[in-house]
Write an enzyme that holds these catalytic residues in place. Structure first.
Site, PDB file in Angstrom:
ATOM      1  N   ALA A   1     -10.109   4.854   3.750  1.00 58.36           N
ATOM      2  CA  ALA A   1      -9.763   4.581   5.211  1.00 58.36           C
ATOM      3  C   ALA A   1      -9.776   3.052   5.475  1.00 58.36           C
ATOM      4  CB  ALA A   1     -10.797   5.067   6.079  1.00 58.36           C
ATOM      5  N   ALA A   2      -9.732   2.153   4.489  1.00 61.50           N
ATOM      6  CA  ALA A   2     -10.076   0.594   4.755  1.00 61.50           C
ATOM      7  C   ALA A   2      -8.825   0.189   5.335  1.00 61.50           C
ATOM      8  CB  ALA A   2     -10.250   0.166   3.542  1.00 61.50           C
ATOM      9  N   GLY A   3      -7.640   0.609   5.013  1.00 60.42           N
ATOM     10  CA  GLY A   3      -6.535  -0.131   5.637  1.00 60.42           C
ATOM     11  C   GLY A   3      -6.442   0.390   7.049  1.00 60.42           C
ATOM     12  N   ASP A   4      -6.692   1.767   7.362  1.00 63.43           N
ATOM     13  CA  ASP A   4      -6.587   2.136   8.921  1.00 63.43           C
ATOM     14  C   ASP A   4      -7.580   1.570   9.512  1.00 63.43           C
ATOM     15  OD1 ASP A   4      -4.501   3.736   8.196  1.00 63.43           O
ATOM     16  OD2 ASP A   4      -5.766   5.505   7.781  1.00 63.43           O
TER      17      ASP A   4
END
Length: 294
Positions: free
Chosen positions: A239-242
């Site tokens: 979920a890092a990008g989101d």
């Protein structure tokens, strides 16, 4: 206010020692379900960082619809614009390994039936940031970009997963956010270099490129900004990008300038990498404040 037009999924997350190779079957240590989808994840990240957020999208009329929206409800995201349609709710199968890497397969389901005309005109104005991704129908996304831009809203396009949008739609965005692979895809489409400066010059809009452990870079209004990544031991990067995109939008909505918003988004994304899961890994605003202060 942040208005998100995007996907809502239920994630099936498999924890493994290593990612399976093509044709290989491996046993997972565990499997769990968690609400996800790029649109929903970004909406939750922004709401947990303190923003007022409304999400427009679609879920199916099935048993996955409720669990897929549970994280949004808990975060206080306005779900008035989520429509229940015939068919299946979107699902993602996520495999993570000991190194924090992941492999993801997505069945879009109801997300492809989300319609941008459900977004009221009165919500599209100078006070709104419109946040879109590429897990809904590209034609619908392009139409909303055009409407929102014409109404004076700032449109942030996260071109993820990498896919083509009409050049006219790309040129109406205020900021396009891409990772390194998405930047290469976009560069091939428009005929430019893949760094933020080249893409911005070609399209005439702001471009922000995330670079993993190397941080991020952005070109906006002729000014280049570079922000270092926060060093952490990554457990799960799912979920890092989101998280980065959602917190970036929340910070901009509060009036931070782009460099300050990038720093905050970088800190939040680093925190997300230290926990397993999708929405469960997204930090609260107070956690991000503490990380920045440290």
């Amino acid at each position: 206010m942040i208005l998100v037009f995007g996907s809502i999924n239920l994630d099936l997350i498999f924890d493994m020692e290593t990612l399976p190779a093509p044709g290989e079957t491996r046993l997972a240590r565990s499997m769990r379900t968690e609400p996800g989808g790029k649109g929903a994840n970004q909406a939750v990240a922004a709401a947990r960082d303190g923003a007022e957020v409304a999400l427009y999208g679609a879920v199916g009329r099935d048993s996955f619809a409720g669990p897929a929206q549970a994280g949004l409800e808990a975060a206080g995201v306005d779900l008035w614009g989520v429509e229940a349609v015939a068919g299946a709710t979107g699902v993602a199968s996520i495999v993570t390994d000991n190194a924090g890497r992941n492999a993801i397969a997505v069945a879009a389901g109801a997300n492809l039936r989300a319609r941008q005309d459900k977004v009221p005109d009165e919500f599209l104005d100078e006070a709104t940031i419109v946040l879109v991704q590429m897990e809904c129908d590209a034609g619908e996304t392009a139409k909303l970009i055009s409407r929102a831009s014409a109404a004076g809203a700032r449109v942030i396009l996260n071109l993820a997963p990498a896919a083509d949008l009409p050049l006219a739609a790309l040129k109406k965005c205020w900021l396009i956010v891409v990772n390194e692979q998405e930047a290469i895809h976009l560069a091939a489409q428009v005929g430019s270099g893949a760094d933020a400066a080249d893409l911005s010059a070609k399209l005439g809009v702001g471009v922000l490129r995330t670079l993993g452990e190397a941080g991020s870079e952005a070109m906006l209004d002729g000014a280049m900004h570079r922000v270092a990544a926060h060093a952490v031991k990554a457990v799960d990067t799912t979920a890092a990008g989101d998280c980065f995109v959602g917190v970036l939008a929340a910070a901009l909505d509060r009036g931070l300038d782009l460099p300050a918003a990038m720093k905050r988004a970088s800190a939040a994304a680093a925190l997300a990498c230290t926990k397993r899961g999708s929405q469960g890994s997204l930090p609260e605003g107070a956690e991000t404040d503490a990380a920045i202060g440290a």
